[in-house]
Design a protein around this motif. Sequence first.
Motif, PDB file in Angstrom:
ATOM      1  N   GLY A  94      -0.860   6.096 -45.306  1.00 33.41           N
ATOM      2  CA  GLY A  94      -0.815   7.511 -44.971  1.00 33.41           C
ATOM      3  C   GLY A  94      -2.167   8.163 -45.157  1.00 33.41           C
ATOM      4  O   GLY A  94      -3.191   7.623 -44.756  1.00 33.41           O
ATOM      5  N   ARG A  95      -2.177   9.317 -45.816  1.00 30.35           N
ATOM      6  CA  ARG A  95      -3.405  10.100 -45.983  1.00 30.35           C
ATOM      7  C   ARG A  95      -4.075   9.875 -47.339  1.00 30.35           C
ATOM      8  O   ARG A  95      -4.812  10.715 -47.815  1.00 30.35           O
ATOM      9  CB  ARG A  95      -3.102  11.578 -45.783  1.00 30.35           C
ATOM     10  CG  ARG A  95      -2.727  11.896 -44.330  1.00 30.35           C
ATOM     11  CD  ARG A  95      -2.417  13.359 -44.108  1.00 30.35           C
ATOM     12  NE  ARG A  95      -3.299  14.276 -44.798  1.00 30.35           N
ATOM     13  CZ  ARG A  95      -4.459  14.753 -44.313  1.00 30.35           C
ATOM     14  NH1 ARG A  95      -4.868  14.368 -43.135  1.00 30.35           N
ATOM     15  NH2 ARG A  95      -5.171  15.606 -45.016  1.00 30.35           N
ATOM     16  N   LEU A  96      -3.778   8.729 -47.969  1.00 29.55           N
ATOM     17  CA  LEU A  96      -4.497   8.416 -49.197  1.00 29.55           C
ATOM     18  C   LEU A  96      -4.706   6.918 -49.305  1.00 29.55           C
ATOM     19  O   LEU A  96      -4.120   6.129 -48.577  1.00 29.55           O
ATOM     20  CB  LEU A  96      -3.801   8.983 -50.440  1.00 29.55           C
ATOM     21  CG  LEU A  96      -2.365   8.630 -50.788  1.00 29.55           C
ATOM     22  CD1 LEU A  96      -2.253   7.254 -51.392  1.00 29.55           C
ATOM     23  CD2 LEU A  96      -1.841   9.642 -51.777  1.00 29.55           C
ATOM     24  N   ALA A  97      -5.571   6.545 -50.220  1.00 29.74           N
ATOM     25  CA  ALA A  97      -5.845   5.135 -50.492  1.00 29.74           C
ATOM     26  C   ALA A  97      -5.656   4.894 -51.974  1.00 29.74           C
ATOM     27  O   ALA A  97      -5.708   5.822 -52.790  1.00 29.74           O
ATOM     28  CB  ALA A  97      -7.269   4.772 -50.071  1.00 29.74           C
ATOM     29  N   ASP A 125      -0.550  14.637 -49.533  1.00 32.26           N
ATOM     30  CA  ASP A 125      -0.919  13.249 -49.219  1.00 32.26           C
ATOM     31  C   ASP A 125       0.018  12.304 -49.957  1.00 32.26           C
ATOM     32  O   ASP A 125       0.228  12.451 -51.164  1.00 32.26           O
ATOM     33  CB  ASP A 125      -2.368  12.966 -49.629  1.00 32.26           C
ATOM     34  CG  ASP A 125      -3.372  13.818 -48.874  1.00 32.26           C
ATOM     35  OD1 ASP A 125      -2.990  14.432 -47.859  1.00 32.26           O
ATOM     36  OD2 ASP A 125      -4.536  13.867 -49.309  1.00 32.26           O
ATOM     37  N   ARG A 126       0.587  11.350 -49.227  1.00 27.94           N
ATOM     38  CA  ARG A 126       1.534  10.394 -49.810  1.00 27.94           C
ATOM     39  C   ARG A 126       1.214   9.001 -49.327  1.00 27.94           C
ATOM     40  O   ARG A 126       0.739   8.813 -48.220  1.00 27.94           O
ATOM     41  CB  ARG A 126       2.962  10.724 -49.391  1.00 27.94           C
ATOM     42  CG  ARG A 126       3.421  12.089 -49.814  1.00 27.94           C
ATOM     43  CD  ARG A 126       4.864  12.359 -49.438  1.00 27.94           C
ATOM     44  NE  ARG A 126       5.292  13.672 -49.840  1.00 27.94           N
ATOM     45  CZ  ARG A 126       5.544  14.038 -51.086  1.00 27.94           C
ATOM     46  NH1 ARG A 126       5.402  13.178 -52.055  1.00 27.94           N
ATOM     47  NH2 ARG A 126       5.925  15.265 -51.377  1.00 27.94           N
ATOM     48  N   GLY A 127       1.517   8.013 -50.185  1.00 22.53           N
ATOM     49  CA  GLY A 127       1.340   6.618 -49.811  1.00 22.53           C
ATOM     50  C   GLY A 127       2.246   5.732 -50.623  1.00 22.53           C
ATOM     51  O   GLY A 127       2.746   6.122 -51.682  1.00 22.53           O
ATOM     52  N   CYS A 128       2.480   4.506 -50.134  1.00 21.11           N
ATOM     53  CA  CYS A 128       3.344   3.554 -50.813  1.00 21.11           C
ATOM     54  C   CYS A 128       2.712   2.173 -50.705  1.00 21.11           C
ATOM     55  O   CYS A 128       2.248   1.773 -49.633  1.00 21.11           O
ATOM     56  CB  CYS A 128       4.730   3.576 -50.164  1.00 21.11           C
ATOM     57  SG  CYS A 128       5.907   2.444 -50.932  1.00 21.11           S
ATOM     58  N   PHE A 129       2.707   1.446 -51.825  1.00 21.78           N
ATOM     59  CA  PHE A 129       2.028   0.161 -51.903  1.00 21.78           C
ATOM     60  C   PHE A 129       2.915  -0.848 -52.619  1.00 21.78           C
ATOM     61  O   PHE A 129       3.598  -0.488 -53.596  1.00 21.78           O
ATOM     62  CB  PHE A 129       0.713   0.316 -52.681  1.00 21.78           C
ATOM     63  CG  PHE A 129      -0.155   1.423 -52.149  1.00 21.78           C
ATOM     64  CD1 PHE A 129      -1.109   1.175 -51.180  1.00 21.78           C
ATOM     65  CD2 PHE A 129       0.007   2.724 -52.596  1.00 21.78           C
ATOM     66  CE1 PHE A 129      -1.887   2.182 -50.660  1.00 21.78           C
ATOM     67  CE2 PHE A 129      -0.777   3.760 -52.090  1.00 21.78           C
ATOM     68  CZ  PHE A 129      -1.725   3.497 -51.111  1.00 21.78           C
ATOM     69  N   SER A 144      -2.016   1.265 -43.497  1.00 23.66           N
ATOM     70  CA  SER A 144      -1.236   1.960 -42.483  1.00 23.66           C
ATOM     71  C   SER A 144      -1.638   3.428 -42.392  1.00 23.66           C
ATOM     72  O   SER A 144      -1.914   4.061 -43.408  1.00 23.66           O
ATOM     73  CB  SER A 144       0.252   1.865 -42.852  1.00 23.66           C
ATOM     74  OG  SER A 144       1.023   2.653 -42.010  1.00 23.66           O
ATOM     75  N   LYS A 145      -1.638   3.962 -41.158  1.00 28.57           N
ATOM     76  CA  LYS A 145      -1.893   5.393 -40.955  1.00 28.57           C
ATOM     77  C   LYS A 145      -0.709   6.227 -41.423  1.00 28.57           C
ATOM     78  O   LYS A 145      -0.847   7.406 -41.698  1.00 28.57           O
ATOM     79  CB  LYS A 145      -2.142   5.679 -39.477  1.00 28.57           C
ATOM     80  CG  LYS A 145      -3.408   5.089 -38.947  1.00 28.57           C
ATOM     81  CD  LYS A 145      -3.540   5.410 -37.467  1.00 28.57           C
ATOM     82  CE  LYS A 145      -4.728   4.690 -36.875  1.00 28.57           C
ATOM     83  NZ  LYS A 145      -4.854   4.944 -35.437  1.00 28.57           N
ATOM     84  N   THR A 146       0.467   5.610 -41.489  1.00 30.97           N
ATOM     85  CA  THR A 146       1.664   6.303 -41.953  1.00 30.97           C
ATOM     86  C   THR A 146       1.871   5.970 -43.433  1.00 30.97           C
ATOM     87  O   THR A 146       1.361   4.959 -43.918  1.00 30.97           O
ATOM     88  CB  THR A 146       2.906   5.873 -41.153  1.00 30.97           C
ATOM     89  OG1 THR A 146       3.207   4.515 -41.453  1.00 30.97           O
ATOM     90  CG2 THR A 146       2.686   6.055 -39.660  1.00 30.97           C
ATOM     91  N   PRO A 147       2.641   6.776 -44.155  1.00 27.13           N
ATOM     92  CA  PRO A 147       2.851   6.506 -45.584  1.00 27.13           C
ATOM     93  C   PRO A 147       3.891   5.414 -45.854  1.00 27.13           C
ATOM     94  O   PRO A 147       4.522   5.393 -46.896  1.00 27.13           O
ATOM     95  CB  PRO A 147       3.280   7.858 -46.141  1.00 27.13           C
ATOM     96  CG  PRO A 147       3.859   8.593 -44.995  1.00 27.13           C
ATOM     97  CD  PRO A 147       3.149   8.093 -43.772  1.00 27.13           C
ATOM     98  N   ARG A 163       6.555  -1.443 -56.574  1.00 26.13           N
ATOM     99  CA  ARG A 163       6.336  -0.437 -55.543  1.00 26.13           C
ATOM    100  C   ARG A 163       5.613   0.729 -56.209  1.00 26.13           C
ATOM    101  O   ARG A 163       6.120   1.317 -57.177  1.00 26.13           O
ATOM    102  CB  ARG A 163       7.649   0.045 -54.945  1.00 26.13           C
ATOM    103  CG  ARG A 163       7.443   1.160 -53.891  1.00 26.13           C
ATOM    104  CD  ARG A 163       8.744   1.651 -53.282  1.00 26.13           C
ATOM    105  NE  ARG A 163       9.356   0.577 -52.511  1.00 26.13           N
ATOM    106  CZ  ARG A 163      10.510  -0.038 -52.836  1.00 26.13           C
ATOM    107  NH1 ARG A 163      11.173   0.307 -53.921  1.00 26.13           N
ATOM    108  NH2 ARG A 163      10.989  -0.982 -52.073  1.00 26.13           N
ATOM    109  N   LEU A 164       4.435   1.040 -55.708  1.00 25.35           N
ATOM    110  CA  LEU A 164       3.640   2.146 -56.227  1.00 25.35           C
ATOM    111  C   LEU A 164       3.713   3.268 -55.204  1.00 25.35           C
ATOM    112  O   LEU A 164       3.250   3.110 -54.072  1.00 25.35           O
ATOM    113  CB  LEU A 164       2.191   1.721 -56.429  1.00 25.35           C
ATOM    114  CG  LEU A 164       1.854   0.795 -57.590  1.00 25.35           C
ATOM    115  CD1 LEU A 164       2.575  -0.535 -57.510  1.00 25.35           C
ATOM    116  CD2 LEU A 164       0.370   0.561 -57.667  1.00 25.35           C
ATOM    117  N   THR A 165       4.315   4.383 -55.589  1.00 21.68           N
ATOM    118  CA  THR A 165       4.430   5.538 -54.705  1.00 21.68           C
ATOM    119  C   THR A 165       3.478   6.603 -55.229  1.00 21.68           C
ATOM    120  O   THR A 165       3.653   7.106 -56.341  1.00 21.68           O
ATOM    121  CB  THR A 165       5.873   6.068 -54.680  1.00 21.68           C
ATOM    122  OG1 THR A 165       6.752   4.989 -54.341  1.00 21.68           O
ATOM    123  CG2 THR A 165       6.025   7.185 -53.669  1.00 21.68           C
ATOM    124  N   ALA A 166       2.456   6.906 -54.434  1.00 20.57           N
ATOM    125  CA  ALA A 166       1.413   7.843 -54.860  1.00 20.57           C
ATOM    126  C   ALA A 166       1.538   9.148 -54.091  1.00 20.57           C
ATOM    127  O   ALA A 166       1.801   9.152 -52.879  1.00 20.57           O
ATOM    128  CB  ALA A 166       0.036   7.228 -54.630  1.00 20.57           C
TER     129      ALA A 166
END
Length: 125
Positions: free
Chosen positions: A25-28, A115-119, A8-11, A107-110
Motif C-alpha cells: 500500500g502506501r507504506l513500507a 497509510d496501511r500495509g500488511c506483511f 504491492s501498490k495495494t495494502p 502477519r504484521l499489520t502496519a
Amino acid sequence: MLAALPGSKTPACVDVGANPTVRSGRLAMGDFVSARRLFAHGGSAYDAAESFFYVIPTSSRLTSARVTFSPVSGGGKTTTVTTRQHEEAAQWTYYPVHVKLTPGVWRLTAVSGTDRGCFLLHLTA
C-alpha cells in the motif's frame, strides 16, 4: 522511493521473502533480513533477541505508527506496538518498532495515519 520497492501498490498482505524492505500500500516496512538474522542468533526461540523493524509511511507529516504482530502459525500471541518516536533518513521519516517474537509465520499489520500495509514474515530459530 516506494515505487522502487518489491511488494504491492495495494495494502494486501505481502510475503516479505528474502527482501530487506517491502512495500504494501502506501507504506513500507523492514528490515526483515536483519530481523531474521537477530532472531536466529538468539540460541533458542525463547532466547531470541528483540527484533527491530521500521515503518516508512508515504506522508512525512504523520505523528505515529502502529504495528500489530499476529501469529499465523507457530503459536505466540498477538502484540500491538505503537510508537510516536520517529527518525529521519534523507527526506524520509520512519518509525522504529521493537518487539520480541517466537518462531513461526507472523502477519504484521502496519498503520500510520491513513497509510496501511500488511506483511507476512517467516521466523525460524
